[in-house]
Structures are given as C-alpha cells and as structure tokens.
Design a protein around this motif. Sequence first.
Motif, mmCIF file in Angstrom:
data_model
loop_
_atom_site.group_PDB
_atom_site.id
_atom_site.type_symbol
_atom_site.label_atom_id
_atom_site.label_comp_id
_atom_site.label_asym_id
_atom_site.label_seq_id
_atom_site.Cartn_x
_atom_site.Cartn_y
_atom_site.Cartn_z
ATOM 1 N N VAL A 13 26.357 24.312 30.223
ATOM 2 C CA VAL A 13 25.119 23.818 29.630
ATOM 3 C C VAL A 13 23.952 24.124 30.561
ATOM 4 O O VAL A 13 24.039 23.955 31.780
ATOM 5 C CB VAL A 13 25.210 22.296 29.366
ATOM 6 N N THR A 14 22.839 24.595 29.986
ATOM 7 C CA THR A 14 21.649 24.891 30.788
ATOM 8 C C THR A 14 21.027 23.598 31.288
ATOM 9 O O THR A 14 21.320 22.508 30.789
ATOM 10 C CB THR A 14 20.617 25.675 29.966
ATOM 11 N N ASN A 15 20.125 23.728 32.259
ATOM 12 C CA ASN A 15 19.516 22.536 32.862
ATOM 13 C C ASN A 15 18.751 21.695 31.844
ATOM 14 O O ASN A 15 18.682 20.474 31.960
ATOM 15 C CB ASN A 15 18.576 22.940 34.000
ATOM 16 N N THR A 16 18.177 22.355 30.859
ATOM 17 C CA THR A 16 17.370 21.634 29.868
ATOM 18 C C THR A 16 17.975 21.694 28.470
ATOM 19 O O THR A 16 17.331 21.294 27.503
ATOM 20 C CB THR A 16 15.950 22.227 29.818
ATOM 21 N N GLY A 17 19.202 22.193 28.369
ATOM 22 C CA GLY A 17 19.815 22.370 27.057
ATOM 23 C C GLY A 17 20.888 21.346 26.772
ATOM 24 O O GLY A 17 20.982 20.299 27.411
ATOM 25 N N THR A 18 21.719 21.670 25.813
ATOM 26 C CA THR A 18 22.762 20.740 25.395
ATOM 27 C C THR A 18 23.984 21.519 24.930
ATOM 28 O O THR A 18 23.979 22.746 24.877
ATOM 29 C CB THR A 18 22.258 19.821 24.274
ATOM 30 N N LEU A 19 25.031 20.759 24.585
ATOM 31 C CA LEU A 19 26.285 21.313 24.071
ATOM 32 C C LEU A 19 26.472 20.831 22.642
ATOM 33 O O LEU A 19 26.314 19.636 22.362
ATOM 34 C CB LEU A 19 27.457 20.854 24.940
ATOM 35 N N PHE A 20 26.772 21.764 21.737
ATOM 36 C CA PHE A 20 27.049 21.416 20.347
ATOM 37 C C PHE A 20 28.461 21.878 20.014
ATOM 38 O O PHE A 20 28.821 23.035 20.195
ATOM 39 C CB PHE A 20 26.040 22.076 19.413
ATOM 40 N N ILE A 21 29.297 20.936 19.530
ATOM 41 C CA ILE A 21 30.691 21.217 19.198
ATOM 42 C C ILE A 21 30.887 21.005 17.701
ATOM 43 O O ILE A 21 30.516 19.951 17.162
ATOM 44 C CB ILE A 21 31.646 20.281 19.961
ATOM 45 N N SER A 22 31.441 21.993 17.035
ATOM 46 C CA SER A 22 31.854 21.798 15.641
ATOM 47 C C SER A 22 33.366 21.941 15.569
ATOM 48 O O SER A 22 33.950 22.775 16.258
ATOM 49 C CB SER A 22 31.182 22.812 14.707
ATOM 50 N N SER A 23 33.985 21.121 14.756
ATOM 51 C CA SER A 23 35.433 21.158 14.586
ATOM 52 C C SER A 23 35.726 21.154 13.096
ATOM 53 O O SER A 23 35.473 20.160 12.412
ATOM 54 C CB SER A 23 36.087 19.949 15.265
ATOM 55 N N MET A 24 36.236 22.274 12.582
ATOM 56 C CA MET A 24 36.411 22.422 11.141
ATOM 57 C C MET A 24 37.672 23.196 10.808
ATOM 58 O O MET A 24 37.688 24.428 10.940
ATOM 59 C CB MET A 24 35.214 23.164 10.532
ATOM 60 N N PRO A 25 38.728 22.531 10.368
ATOM 61 C CA PRO A 25 39.810 23.289 9.750
ATOM 62 C C PRO A 25 39.273 23.917 8.458
ATOM 63 O O PRO A 25 38.267 23.469 7.914
ATOM 64 C CB PRO A 25 40.874 22.232 9.471
#
Length: 776
Positions: free
Chosen positions: A218-230
């Motif tokens: 993750v960047t210093n000013t960013g975020t993490l987005f997780i998608s979970s989809m069967p």
Amino acid sequence: MSILRSYIDKNNTIVSNSTVNTGRNPVIELNFGASDLIVPNFGYTRFIFDLDLSLLRSDIQSGVISTGCTSAMTHTLKMTNTSSFDNELLNTFMSNERRRATSFDLILFRIPETCNPTPAQSAYTETVQYTYPNAVFAETWGTYTTGFIASQGYSSDNIIYAEGICSDDVDGPTFTGINNIGEFPESMNTFLGPFMSGGLAGYPFVGSVGLGAWASHVTNTGTLFISSMPHIGITEDGDVGYMYRRGQGTYLSNTCGAVAGAIGWVTSFNDAPVYTGFTDGGNYEFFVLTDILWPYKSTLTGMTYGEQMKFATDAIRDAAEQFIIANLPASVTAQTSNDVYFCNGIFINTDDGSEAYVDINRFKRYNTSANTWTDLTSIYLSGLTAATPVQTCIPTPQYWDEGVGYDYNDFNITKNSPYGGSTPLTYVDSRAFSTRPSNWYQTTTISNWSNPGIYNNKNEGTVNYDDLSIIARQHFEFGDEDIEMDMTDEIQGVLDGSITGVTGWGVAYLPQIENISGLTDSYSVAFFSRHTQTFYQPYLLTNYDDLIQDDRNLFLKNQENKLFLYIYQNGDLVNLDELPFVRIEDRNGAAISGMASLTTCLRTKGVYEVIVPNGFSGSPTPCEYFDIWSGLTINGQNIPNVTNQFILQNYTAGITIGSKSKDPEIYGFDFYGILQNEKILNSDIRKVGVTIKKAYTGQQLLLNVSVFYRVYVKEGTTEVQVQDWTPINRTPNEYYFIFDMRDKIPNEYYVDIQVNTSGEKDTYKKQLTFQIVNKK
C-alpha cells in the motif's frame, strides 16, 4: 540490408465541416488558418490513408524477411513534399492564394475504433435477475466501485487491488481493442495491480501471508481494496451453472467447473473429506471446496443441478468472507495504518459475447488504527442499484471508402458564395467534384465517423484528441521538408496481432495549430498522394537486415566468424522445419571446446547463419576444421547431416603492413541476373551477381572486398534514391544482391557501385541500367 516498399492503397484529404471528397486528387493539401474564398476549407484539413501490407506479410511469412538473426527491422512513412524541389517556393503563395506554411508540427495518428455498446441485454438481465435479483452489469459495478472508493478519499490509481476470483479464463480482464474472452470489467484496470488473490472458485487461498503481502504494498497515501467473488455461469436461456464458451458451439460448459466437481464429490461419498486423500496431484484447493460444502451434503443431495450450483457458490462466498474478516486484521495492521476496503459477492458469467453481471453481498471498511470493521453495505448498495447502467464497449473498426472526388471545390459554384468557388464554367456538372463518402462526416454512404473529422481537437467530442494513439510527430521548420515518420512499433504491432482493428492512419496539424483563430491568411503544405503521375508516391519503407557476410574463405583466428548454410530444393531456396545446430570439429572428430552445439538463426529464406566464437586461441594456423550441421528436416523429412570445411587462418592474413602507402585499387564489374538495358516485369525477383575484378588484370577475381550498391531513378537531372548504399552479400563463391521488382514503380533504374579501399570511397556510376515495366 534490404528494403521493401508498401504502398498506400487508399487515401483522402477530409475538409473540416465539409462533405467534399478529394480521394483521387494527386496532391494532399493540409491547411490551417483563415477560410479563404477560393477553397472552402473552413480552417483546416486532415489526410487519411491505409497501407497495403500484403507483400510485407507474405515476405515475413516465407522467411524472405527474417528477424531470426536480428531485430533491426524498421518501418518509416515516406511522403514527398511538392515544394521540396525548389527553394524559391519558400514563403510564397500557392495558385489557390494560400501561403505556404512554415514552422509547424504534424502528427501521425491511428484511426480509432468506434466504441459500440454490447448488444442490448434486457432479456438476459431479466433472466439473471430471476436468480440474483440485485445483479448489475459488471462494468456498472466496476465504474461505480472506483467512484465510491474515490468518495472515501482515495483515487483508483492510488489503490492496491487484490482481485479474488476463480482462475477461469472467462474471468480475465477486458481491454478496449482486444477481442479476448475475459469478462472482468475494464474499469477495474485503473487500480494498481492487481494481486491475483483467488484460486479455485475465487476462495482466498493466499492465506494470511498473502493478506500481509498485499498490505505491505500500500502506498503512503493510498489504500488496499479486496474483492472476493466466486463465479457462476447463467446462459441466456436460464441454465444456472452453465455458459456457452467461445469456440465450443452448443456445448454447455460447467461454470464454475471446480464448484460443480466439489458438489459431485460431496454428494457421492459418505465420509467427510480428509486432506490426505487429495495429496495426489496437489489438489489442496479442491479439498478446501469439498470441506466447505460437506456440512451441506444432505441439502445439496435433494437439489437440482442449478439449485446446487447457486447454493454452493453462495456458501463458498460466505466462507471466503468469514476467512477475510477473521484473518485480515492481524495480517495487515503491521503493514499499513491506512483503511482497507473489502467487497464480497458473486461474479456471474454469461454466454460469449454478452456482458457479465455482479451480485454484491457485502461491502466493508476496516480501520487499522481502531481495529474495527464498518459495514458500508447499505450505503454502497443504495448507490449501486441506482447507478446508470454501464456496459462493456465492443471496439468496432471504422471502415471507410476512398471516394471519387478530385477537386477541393466545385468550380460551378459562384465565386464569393458561402461555399466558395470560382466563376461558373460552361458545363453543368463537374466530374472532378464529389461530396460522396468518405468525407468529414461520413465513412461510407450508410455510416458516419464516430466523431466528425474522426476526432475533436478541443477534447469536447465523443472521440477526442487525447484519446488518440499518436504514432509519430514531426517538426517542419521551412515547410518544404518531406514526411519521414517512424512507424516501427505500430507496424510491428499490426503484423504480430497485438494491435487490431486498424483501418488506417491520419496526418494532421497539432490541435494548437488547427485551433489558431484570427489569422487573415490560409496556410498550406502539400504532399504527393497515391494518385500522383510522378515517381513520388507515398509509401512505407521497411528496412531489414538480410546481409550475408560469409567468412568461410577467410576464417580468421582471434575473432568471431560467421558461417552459412544454403538450402535449395529444386533450385529454389527453402526453409527448414526447425533451426539446425552446428558442431565444430577438428580433423580427429573432436568437438572444439564450447562449440559442440552452436545455435543458428534464419538470415533470409533458405539461408542459415551460425556465429563461431573466438575459441581457437591455442590452435596452429593454417589448420583445417569442419562445421557439421544437424537437425535438418524439410516437410517432416529428415535430411542427413551436412559437413563443410573451413581453414583457420592467422589474424594477420587480412593485414598489409609496409613502409609505403597503398594506392587505391581500380575495379571493373560484370553482372549476371540482369542484362544491361533489360526490360523486366514488375512481378520478378532477381538475384544480381556481381563479379569484381581489378582493372586491367584480365580475370583476376577478388575474394574479400568492401563493396556497396545503390539504386535510383532520374527525374530530369535529379537522382531520386530508391535504395541507399547497401553492402553486397558475400558468399564463398560469389557477390550478389537481391532486387525485388514487385514493390517498385515502373521506370528506368540505375545501379551505382561503391568500393572502399585505401581510405577512399570510389563510386562507379551507372554500372547497370534496366527498366521495370508493368505486367500485362
């Protein structure tokens, strides 16, 4: 080195805000500035063209043009300026009262594909929503999600994306201009990454180690987005758990196949799955799926196939969510202090050619500082269901016609009228003037450009300048320069299929020039079009390296040397099925160190090259060696190994040292393959042999001379270059070059020879003259 010309097969100059067609005009006029009363150009024009690459493709396919030994193949657009012959024309007016343009830039752009939406899917949407009532188009979901996270303070290009979906090919990403089978929305490509976080059925098999890895990026000013989809397939006919895949006709394909397999295992066995039973073949992921579904054995047993697939996919979705919620906090808090977003749902595949859907079950945010989850599902879904549907765009080439027009204006229109023109002529209709397509608005009679003029130069249209693929840009200081624009990467992409949907290219002024206002003069630069009656047709020049410099007759110690193998079948050069190998042996049959299996390359059709390394440092000279070529097959038929001989000579064999300077040699030349003043059909390919002799020495032939040739035609007293100075091929028994008539314009051609000796370059003019004539 050799060249090939690929000519323009259609062209047109389109006039801004006009329906005039000039496709047959022998001159291309690119204008900007004030609209004059002679030609209604309304400010500026653009030139469009397409290239006939059939001969280039054929020569590459046959191996005549080969990149096996080098990647140094270039493609350059060449267009001759009509003012390039006379400096007195600079800063003057043309016959139509336009001033000749100076100090400007031209761009070369690819004609863009139009973006048509996928076929209307109202019936398909109704079918999908029968099973998943809240399903939306996948592209709608992707576009909305990037915007939703942006509303939380993070732009998509500052977000690490972990994409949890099954590794099925139909779950791959979509890209504009590429006709792949992936259905995952293109809008998700704006995120950083992605990490591929799913395995079979999209379950997060990466575990806590993977969660931590994602967070650490993750960047210093960013975020993490997780998608979970069967994922699950639904056909347009409503068959749940199936889809029709590309190229498989009416075959119903299980989707997801791993889920269907896990259901089959669970409903067929009486004992719970144990991992040791799945170790053969490394089927850990499949074991996890059966373990998730095992508690629902009795439920699944009483269901139809479609009901089973829906139930099992939902169960795997929920299990994936539970795993993420339970394991993410401990895995990411040590890696980032920023928020993390998590989306959970079902990805719904459709039949090939239709838009996929997404059904969202949960959307949450994890605060790493407070160690708390916030459920944003209701807020997220309220906006998603209300979002304007966005469907995947189907890239569609914009095919266009050249047209039959010549003149830029109708000379029957009264001069100084709103449409321009000159004093009316005596005849009623002008065959030289046409408003039939293509033009500024139309591609054909029944089709329009997706944006008038192909693109909008103010970025206010449906296709904007900023959206174009700009291939090249050239500055013109005086306005009499020829166009020479590098198209190497572009043409290579077209040839290898990485660039598709191309229907041509265009040449135009920069938007800053087109949009200049307040000028009292109209400015123009002109080039010869494909309909010129001169030698100056525009073309694509391909330069490629097929030079043969065979060292067999002078194989020197302490340097690299090249050897060649020439393959003929019934007198014609032919390619082998595979590249051969070469073994260098001494007279005792022992392989020289490092030369037991040298690789080769295809230099040109039927000619294979091996580079023999500098590995004879301890060998006496002169000494006999052998090059043995193996792995020879033609059309599946094995050919016996070929053994050739060469003599290793001392490095000094090519050096002359003395107390006196060496006078330049004078040479004479004989040619075979083309007769002096021969008339040759433009369908021929000739091998031109060059016999090089010392002048006044009778038949004393030379074995190792630095010799070049050039080819040109004459327009008056001007020599118009066809092929620049090019090294002549050297083999053990001859010097020669190949001259291909197929891409040459009928004319009289001249060949000069140049020899480098004693520091001089001596040019022998008009050593060979011949004519190329049309094949009837």
